[in-house]
Design a protein around this motif. Structure first.
Motif, PDB file in Angstrom:
ATOM      1  N   ILE A   1       2.781   8.959   4.469  1.00  0.00           N
ATOM      2  CA  ILE A   1       1.531   8.295   4.089  1.00  0.00           C
ATOM      3  C   ILE A   1       0.348   9.003   4.736  1.00  0.00           C
ATOM      4  O   ILE A   1      -0.705   9.160   4.116  1.00  0.00           O
ATOM      5  CB  ILE A   1       1.550   6.775   4.392  1.00  0.00           C
ATOM      6  N   SER A   2       0.530   9.475   5.949  1.00  0.00           N
ATOM      7  CA  SER A   2      -0.529  10.234   6.622  1.00  0.00           C
ATOM      8  C   SER A   2      -0.803  11.548   5.881  1.00  0.00           C
ATOM      9  O   SER A   2      -1.961  11.926   5.680  1.00  0.00           O
ATOM     10  CB  SER A   2      -0.122  10.512   8.067  1.00  0.00           C
ATOM     11  N   ALA A   3       0.258  12.225   5.453  1.00  0.00           N
ATOM     12  CA  ALA A   3       0.102  13.477   4.710  1.00  0.00           C
ATOM     13  C   ALA A   3      -0.597  13.233   3.374  1.00  0.00           C
ATOM     14  O   ALA A   3      -1.448  14.027   2.948  1.00  0.00           O
ATOM     15  CB  ALA A   3       1.464  14.131   4.482  1.00  0.00           C
ATOM     16  N   ILE A   4      -0.267  12.134   2.703  1.00  0.00           N
ATOM     17  CA  ILE A   4      -0.902  11.807   1.424  1.00  0.00           C
ATOM     18  C   ILE A   4      -2.388  11.562   1.621  1.00  0.00           C
ATOM     19  O   ILE A   4      -3.228  12.082   0.881  1.00  0.00           O
ATOM     20  CB  ILE A   4      -0.223  10.583   0.774  1.00  0.00           C
ATOM     21  N   GLU A   5      -2.739  10.758   2.617  1.00  0.00           N
ATOM     22  CA  GLU A   5      -4.148  10.446   2.852  1.00  0.00           C
ATOM     23  C   GLU A   5      -4.945  11.699   3.223  1.00  0.00           C
ATOM     24  O   GLU A   5      -6.076  11.885   2.778  1.00  0.00           O
ATOM     25  CB  GLU A   5      -4.276   9.359   3.915  1.00  0.00           C
TER      26      GLU A   5
ATOM     27  N   VAL B   1      11.859   9.069  -4.632  1.00  0.00           N
ATOM     28  CA  VAL B   1      10.743   8.470  -3.895  1.00  0.00           C
ATOM     29  C   VAL B   1       9.705   7.957  -4.885  1.00  0.00           C
ATOM     30  O   VAL B   1       9.180   6.854  -4.725  1.00  0.00           O
ATOM     31  CB  VAL B   1      10.117   9.477  -2.907  1.00  0.00           C
ATOM     32  N   LYS B   2       9.412   8.723  -5.922  1.00  0.00           N
ATOM     33  CA  LYS B   2       8.458   8.282  -6.943  1.00  0.00           C
ATOM     34  C   LYS B   2       8.942   7.003  -7.619  1.00  0.00           C
ATOM     35  O   LYS B   2       8.167   6.083  -7.840  1.00  0.00           O
ATOM     36  CB  LYS B   2       8.239   9.369  -7.984  1.00  0.00           C
ATOM     37  N   ALA B   3      10.226   6.922  -7.926  1.00  0.00           N
ATOM     38  CA  ALA B   3      10.770   5.767  -8.642  1.00  0.00           C
ATOM     39  C   ALA B   3      10.944   4.543  -7.744  1.00  0.00           C
ATOM     40  O   ALA B   3      10.634   3.421  -8.151  1.00  0.00           O
ATOM     41  CB  ALA B   3      12.110   6.130  -9.277  1.00  0.00           C
ATOM     42  N   GLN B   4      11.406   4.744  -6.519  1.00  0.00           N
ATOM     43  CA  GLN B   4      11.757   3.624  -5.651  1.00  0.00           C
ATOM     44  C   GLN B   4      10.683   3.267  -4.634  1.00  0.00           C
ATOM     45  O   GLN B   4      10.699   2.157  -4.094  1.00  0.00           O
ATOM     46  CB  GLN B   4      13.062   3.929  -4.912  1.00  0.00           C
ATOM     47  N   GLY B   5       9.807   4.183  -4.306  1.00  0.00           N
ATOM     48  CA  GLY B   5       8.778   3.911  -3.311  1.00  0.00           C
ATOM     49  C   GLY B   5       9.388   3.587  -1.955  1.00  0.00           C
ATOM     50  O   GLY B   5      10.281   4.287  -1.479  1.00  0.00           O
ATOM     51  N   MET B   6       8.929   2.512  -1.351  1.00  0.00           N
ATOM     52  CA  MET B   6       9.406   2.122  -0.016  1.00  0.00           C
ATOM     53  C   MET B   6      10.893   1.788   0.000  1.00  0.00           C
ATOM     54  O   MET B   6      11.554   1.956   1.024  1.00  0.00           O
ATOM     55  CB  MET B   6       8.613   0.924   0.507  1.00  0.00           C
TER      56      MET B   6
ATOM     57  N   TYR C   1       0.829  -1.203   0.000  1.00  0.00           N
ATOM     58  CA  TYR C   1       0.000   0.000   0.000  1.00  0.00           C
ATOM     59  C   TYR C   1       0.870   1.262   0.000  1.00  0.00           C
ATOM     60  O   TYR C   1       0.702   2.155  -0.830  1.00  0.00           O
ATOM     61  CB  TYR C   1      -0.941  -0.009   1.202  1.00  0.00           C
ATOM     62  N   MET C   2       1.810   1.328   0.941  1.00  0.00           N
ATOM     63  CA  MET C   2       2.661   2.508   1.041  1.00  0.00           C
ATOM     64  C   MET C   2       3.512   2.668  -0.217  1.00  0.00           C
ATOM     65  O   MET C   2       3.639   3.778  -0.747  1.00  0.00           O
ATOM     66  CB  MET C   2       3.526   2.435   2.302  1.00  0.00           C
ATOM     67  N   ASP C   3       4.054   1.578  -0.729  1.00  0.00           N
ATOM     68  CA  ASP C   3       4.872   1.622  -1.930  1.00  0.00           C
ATOM     69  C   ASP C   3       4.060   2.172  -3.112  1.00  0.00           C
ATOM     70  O   ASP C   3       4.511   3.069  -3.827  1.00  0.00           O
ATOM     71  CB  ASP C   3       5.405   0.223  -2.245  1.00  0.00           C
ATOM     72  N   GLY C   4       2.868   1.664  -3.299  1.00  0.00           N
ATOM     73  CA  GLY C   4       2.013   2.118  -4.390  1.00  0.00           C
ATOM     74  C   GLY C   4       1.594   3.566  -4.247  1.00  0.00           C
ATOM     75  O   GLY C   4       1.552   4.317  -5.233  1.00  0.00           O
ATOM     76  N   MET C   5       1.290   3.973  -3.030  1.00  0.00           N
ATOM     77  CA  MET C   5       0.887   5.362  -2.804  1.00  0.00           C
ATOM     78  C   MET C   5       2.064   6.306  -3.059  1.00  0.00           C
ATOM     79  O   MET C   5       1.894   7.360  -3.674  1.00  0.00           O
ATOM     80  CB  MET C   5       0.350   5.542  -1.386  1.00  0.00           C
ATOM     81  N   PHE C   6       3.262   5.938  -2.619  1.00  0.00           N
ATOM     82  CA  PHE C   6       4.429   6.785  -2.854  1.00  0.00           C
ATOM     83  C   PHE C   6       4.712   6.894  -4.356  1.00  0.00           C
ATOM     84  O   PHE C   6       4.976   7.973  -4.869  1.00  0.00           O
ATOM     85  CB  PHE C   6       5.662   6.263  -2.134  1.00  0.00           C
TER      86      PHE C   6
ATOM     87  N   ASP D   1      13.761   2.186   2.855  1.00  0.00           N
ATOM     88  CA  ASP D   1      14.471   0.994   3.337  1.00  0.00           C
ATOM     89  C   ASP D   1      15.975   1.236   3.348  1.00  0.00           C
ATOM     90  O   ASP D   1      16.668   0.866   4.302  1.00  0.00           O
ATOM     91  CB  ASP D   1      14.161  -0.224   2.459  1.00  0.00           C
ATOM     92  N   GLU D   2      16.485   1.854   2.277  1.00  0.00           N
ATOM     93  CA  GLU D   2      17.922   2.134   2.182  1.00  0.00           C
ATOM     94  C   GLU D   2      18.389   3.040   3.312  1.00  0.00           C
ATOM     95  O   GLU D   2      19.514   2.920   3.777  1.00  0.00           O
ATOM     96  CB  GLU D   2      18.245   2.799   0.844  1.00  0.00           C
ATOM     97  N   LYS D   3      17.532   3.942   3.735  1.00  0.00           N
ATOM     98  CA  LYS D   3      17.881   4.892   4.796  1.00  0.00           C
ATOM     99  C   LYS D   3      17.539   4.363   6.197  1.00  0.00           C
ATOM    100  O   LYS D   3      17.800   5.033   7.176  1.00  0.00           O
ATOM    101  CB  LYS D   3      17.166   6.220   4.560  1.00  0.00           C
ATOM    102  N   GLU D   4      16.908   3.178   6.235  1.00  0.00           N
ATOM    103  CA  GLU D   4      16.438   2.599   7.500  1.00  0.00           C
ATOM    104  C   GLU D   4      15.602   3.622   8.273  1.00  0.00           C
ATOM    105  O   GLU D   4      15.773   3.832   9.469  1.00  0.00           O
ATOM    106  CB  GLU D   4      17.607   2.082   8.329  1.00  0.00           C
TER     107      GLU D   4
END
Length: 110
Positions: free
Chosen positions: A101-105, A80-85, A65-70, A89-92
């Protein structure tokens, strides 16, 4: 009824066309990073929620869900648009994607 913030999408206009020509945008800052958000059509949003199990008895797929929304709602930064989650993950980093995700919703419901 309340104000309708979503322009009606003509049947001949694809989802991609809707986003390019009719979508609303907003800049948000989370921490020290700025993100540009873009709306999606209500139909896409609800279909995606169903697909991720957010609307019923199905198993929730939060990462999907988060990956698709990003990938569909964030236009900047392009990483962020290209890699999503994977970007987070890379930045931990847990805090930024939760706030994003809260801001998007919230943005989609404005």
């Amino acid at each position: 009824m309340g104000k309708n913030n979503w322009p009606k999408r003509p049947k001949s206009l694809s989802e991609k066309g809707y986003r390019k020509y009719m979508a609303k945008t907003k800049k948000v800052t989370i921490g020290e990073q700025e993100f540009t958000l873009q709306s999606v059509s209500p139909s896409w949003y609800y279909d995606f929620n169903d697909e991720c199990g957010n609307t019923g008895g199905g198993k929730r797929k939060s990462v999907k869900y988060m990956d698709g929304m990003f990938k569909n709602c964030v236009t900047s930064p392009p990483e962020v648009k290209a890699q999503g989650m994977a970007y987070f993950d890379e930045k931990e980093d847990l805090r930024t994607p939760e706030k994003l995700i809260s801001a998007i919703e919230t943005f989609l419901r404005e």
